[in-house]
Scaffold this motif. Structure first.
Motif, PDB file in Angstrom:
ATOM      1  N   THR A 130     -22.215  29.182  10.848  1.00  0.00           N
ATOM      2  CA  THR A 130     -22.838  29.143   9.516  1.00  0.00           C
ATOM      3  C   THR A 130     -23.188  30.538   8.969  1.00  0.00           C
ATOM      4  OG1 THR A 130     -23.690  26.924   9.856  1.00  0.00           O
ATOM      5  CG2 THR A 130     -24.777  28.227   8.184  1.00  0.00           C
TER       6      THR A 130
ATOM      7  N   MET B 257     -20.451  32.263   7.153  1.00  0.00           N
ATOM      8  CA  MET B 257     -19.984  31.717   5.874  1.00  0.00           C
ATOM      9  C   MET B 257     -20.627  32.440   4.686  1.00  0.00           C
ATOM     10  SD  MET B 257     -20.298  27.652   6.676  1.00  0.00           S
ATOM     11  CE  MET B 257     -19.589  26.927   8.161  1.00  0.00           C
ATOM     12  N   PHE B 258     -21.769  33.097   4.923  1.00  0.00           N
ATOM     13  CA  PHE B 258     -22.479  33.728   3.806  1.00  0.00           C
ATOM     14  C   PHE B 258     -21.676  34.888   3.218  1.00  0.00           C
ATOM     15  CE2 PHE B 258     -26.529  32.626   6.382  1.00  0.00           C
ATOM     16  CZ  PHE B 258     -26.354  31.292   6.090  1.00  0.00           C
ATOM     17  N   GLY B 259     -20.935  35.557   4.073  1.00  0.00           N
ATOM     18  CA  GLY B 259     -20.245  36.759   3.605  1.00  0.00           C
ATOM     19  C   GLY B 259     -18.739  36.678   3.648  1.00  0.00           C
ATOM     20  N   HIS B 260     -18.210  35.592   4.208  1.00  0.00           N
ATOM     21  CA  HIS B 260     -16.745  35.504   4.364  1.00  0.00           C
ATOM     22  C   HIS B 260     -16.267  34.123   3.945  1.00  0.00           C
ATOM     23  CE1 HIS B 260     -16.981  39.087   6.954  1.00  0.00           C
ATOM     24  NE2 HIS B 260     -18.042  38.500   7.496  1.00  0.00           N
ATOM     25  N   TYR B 261     -15.082  34.072   3.297  1.00  0.00           N
ATOM     26  CA  TYR B 261     -14.501  32.750   3.021  1.00  0.00           C
ATOM     27  C   TYR B 261     -13.898  32.187   4.301  1.00  0.00           C
ATOM     28  CZ  TYR B 261     -12.268  28.876   0.761  1.00  0.00           C
ATOM     29  OH  TYR B 261     -11.907  27.597   0.419  1.00  0.00           O
TER      30      TYR B 261
ATOM     31  N   ALA C 211     -29.640  40.512   3.162  1.00  0.00           N
ATOM     32  CA  ALA C 211     -28.543  41.123   3.917  1.00  0.00           C
ATOM     33  C   ALA C 211     -29.056  41.719   5.222  1.00  0.00           C
ATOM     34  CB  ALA C 211     -27.871  42.188   3.063  1.00  0.00           C
TER      35      ALA C 211
ATOM     36  N   ARG D  27     -29.689  38.929   7.565  1.00  0.00           N
ATOM     37  CA  ARG D  27     -28.437  38.315   8.024  1.00  0.00           C
ATOM     38  C   ARG D  27     -27.822  39.121   9.170  1.00  0.00           C
ATOM     39  NH1 ARG D  27     -26.525  37.645   3.244  1.00  0.00           N
ATOM     40  NH2 ARG D  27     -25.098  39.373   2.996  1.00  0.00           N
TER      41      ARG D  27
ATOM     42  N   GLU E 249     -19.085  24.635  13.584  1.00  0.00           N
ATOM     43  CA  GLU E 249     -19.451  24.983  12.201  1.00  0.00           C
ATOM     44  C   GLU E 249     -20.908  25.417  12.113  1.00  0.00           C
ATOM     45  OE1 GLU E 249     -16.470  22.092   9.639  1.00  0.00           O
ATOM     46  OE2 GLU E 249     -18.222  21.229  10.604  1.00  0.00           O
TER      47      GLU E 249
END
Lengths: 406, 244
Positions: free
Chosen positions: B115, B118-122, B88, B91, B111
């Motif tokens: 990237t 995308m690790f923490g959010h839909y 975290a 990130r 995209e």
């Protein structure tokens, strides 16, 4: 988190391997689904076809053989019910009607069945067109017969086997000229393609006593006991349920056998059911092996994706994100395979039904029901659980070591 | 002054990393590294192959846990965080740039840049979506729907830089960012890193590129896992006063 764009990218990168995996799963699922769907279609189709045949009396032997011959009009050899038993049955007061059945002739591949107008009316629940036969040279055709009301034909001696009108037929035509006077409603049975004539005509054409006084042109009951020959089978419509059982008991003797078609069908279904269960079990075991092979294949594929996965970890992706990618990749393959397999299974079952219906005349309507969805769901669940394996293996890799290796 | 005394910025103190070799013997990949990576400065880590440059970079990024010593960033002792916490921290605080870009070719420019979100959010939050568009525009990248596989090497490295900057990290960690580029593109990347430092970011580059070294405010020279003076003749643009 949202691993799906990455999953999609990896699926695109390995699209040919992914397609191969999907087809493998689909092949297994479709076979299992088609097997179950087809077995049910056969069961419901044959039940519907035999539904209006209340009780069958025939010479002792195999009820299944008699059922196939008398109800499903399959060519076969059956012994004749002795004339005295036939006479007793024809005059039994516990029956609303007794319809003797006679075979032996055909016309352009369609079997000609000798019977009574009562059975024709009973099977058809009133006619679709025209009237029932009232004279010996008249016929009623099934709903699917290409013959038209008013058309005339000469019956040919012999019954076609395996759809070949020539095989086993002694192709000489009887002298009689028969006119079609009516058409039955669809019954969903082989009787839809058959030609029904008075049983007296069949007896007469085969030089047997024709059930009436010499020189008489009468058709249908009452039959003269002295002029009634033996018959391969008779369809009995009992007056009551109690009468049905009494008749069944009364004609289950050394000289005759009586059975409800459902009894013979249940024995057949039992064999079919056992076979289906065995095949389903084999399909599931095979599918589990296929899924394991796919999981191993995915693990191999992911070896090629290690640099990308390591990059994602280096960018801060948690282990769970990496696991989700590996799981999502495998799970998508299994889901696509199962959905494709369901569709292909239905298509396969539909194709087999069409082929069988054309061959047997039994109307088969394949459907997908809960058992097929259940087996598909089981395979999907198994695949999704097995997909945890590559997810676990992939996320376990040490980031520092992987970075050093890559 | 002990650089570790400051609470602001990134610093390493008496950092050591040891590994076991194939025979089971331990060897020191890094030993006694003490340095501060100040916001607003480009720090170049130089040295021959096997000297521990990348190991140091991985320690700074929280990818590798040091065997000894401390890594601190803005009061947080990164070296004592658990793996998830380090993920975290990385990130949100580190932007990583690699020699071979490490983009996902099947993804579009948009995209690839998004990237890390995308690790923490839909769904990518609007603020990050807007930042992505700004980065794509600022780096002069082509339409966002273009797959990165169709881009030139220079463009691909710019996509990687945009990806590294998406979360607006305080630290940029670059591993040989110009090694696979031609001179023009290498100069462009060097200029970008310098500009990022001007914006207040701490930029740390592992490099062999004299162009990048010449733009560095600080140079850490490693030899056999220890800090030492660089071979000046290898880097014609290097000034002696730049040495950390």
């Amino acid at each position: 988190m949202n691993p799906w764009p990455i999953v999609r990218a990896f699926l695109v990168r390995h699209r040919w391997a992914a397609l191969a995996f999907v087809f493998l799963v689909a092949a297994g699922v479709s076979l299992a689904v088609a097997l179950i769907s087809q077995e049910r279609a056969l069961r419901t189709g044959s039940t519907r076809a035999a539904d209006r045949f209340d009780l069958i009396v025939a010479a002792p032997g195999s009820p299944t053989d008699v059922l196939l011959t008398a109800v499903f009009l399959r060519p076969g050899t059956t012994k004749l019910l002795p004339p005295e038993v036939t006479v007793r049955l024809l005059n039994d007061k516990r029956a609303a009607f007794v319809a003797p059945i006679g075979f032996g002739d055909s016309h352009r591949g369609a079997p000609i069945v000798g019977t009574t107008s009562q059975l024709v009316t009973h099977l058809s629940n009133e006619l679709q067109e025209g009237r029932v036969f009232a004279r010996r040279e008249e016929a009623v055709v099934g709903a699917a017969s290409p013959m038209k009301v008013g058309e005339t034909f000469q019956p040919t001696h012999g019954i076609p086997r395996d759809g070949n009108p020539e095989e086993d037929a002694d192709p000489h035509e009887h002298g009689a000229m028969i006119t079609v006077v009516g058409r039955m409603k669809p019954t969903g049975s082989p009787w839809d393609s058959a030609i029904m004539v008075p049983v007296e005509l069949v007896w007469q054409l085969h030089s047997l006593p024709d059930g009436h006084e010499e020189g008489s042109e009468a058709v249908g009951p009452p039959f003269d006991p002295a002029q009634t020959p033996g018959v391969p089978a008779a369809v009995v419509r009992p007056t009551t349920i109690a009468a049905a059982y009494q008749l069944r008991n009364a004609y289950t003797t050394n000289d005759s056998m009586a059975f409800f078609p459902a009894e013979a069908l249940i024995r057949l279904y039992s064999v079919m059911g056992d076979l289906r269960q065995l095949m389903s079990l084999l399909a599931i075991v095979t599918q589990a092996l296929v899924l394991m092979a796919i999981v191993m294949g995915v693990l191999l594929l992911f070896r090629f994706l290690v640099p990308q996965l390591i990059t994602l970890r280096a960018l801060g992706a948690p282990r769970l994100f990496i696991a989700a990618i590996a799981w999502g990749f495998t799970a998508t393959l299994v889901l696509a395979g199962v959905l494709l397999g369901l569709g292909a299974g239905y298509g396969l079952s539909y194709g087999v039904s069409q082929w069988l219906a054309a061959d047997t005349g039994v109307e088969l309507t394949p459907t997908l029901a809960s058992s097929e969805y259940l087996i598909a769901a089981s395979i999907l669940a198994t695949g999704w659980i097995l997909a945890l394996l590559p997810a676990y293996v992939v996320q376990r890799r040490s980031l520092a070591i992987s970075l050093a290796e890559s | 002054m002990n650089p570790h005394d400051t609470e602001v910025g990134l610093s390493v103190f008496e950092l050591g990393v040891s590994f076991c070799d194939a025979t089971g013997d331990r060897f020191n990949a890094l030993s006694g590294i003490t340095a501060q990576f100040k916001p607003g400065q480009v720090t170049a880590i130089v040295g021959p192959s096997g000297s521990g440059k990348t190991t140091l970079l991985h320690c700074i990024a929280g990818i590798l846990v040091p065997s000894s010593g401390v890594i601190r960033h803005d009061g947080v002792i990164v070296s004592s965080l658990g793996e998830s916490a380090r993920d975290a921290w990385r990130r949100h605080n580190c932007g990583m740039v690699f020699q071979d870009f490490r983009l996902i070719d099947e993804l579009t420019v948009l995209e690839n840049v998004t990237t890390p979100a995308m690790f923490g959010h839909y769904r990518v939050p609007p603020i990050l979506r807007e930042r992505t568009r700004t980065l794509i525009r600022d780096f002069g990248l082509p339409e966002r729907s273009v797959p990165t596989s169709r881009l030139s090497r220079g463009e691909r490295q710019r996509v990687a830089l945009a990806r590294a900057l998406l979360m607006d990290p305080a630290i940029i960690l670059a591993d040989e960012p110009t090694a696979s580029l031609d001179r023009a593109n290498a100069a462009s990347v060097a200029g970008t890193l310098e500009a990022l430092a001007t914006q207040g970011k701490a930029v740390v580059c592992v490099t062999h590129d004299d162009l990048l070294v010449s733009r560095a405010h600080e140079v850490i020279s490693l030899k056999a896992g220890r800090m030492g003076p660089p071979a000046v003749d290898q880097f014609p643009g290097l000034r002696a006063g730049d040495l950390a």
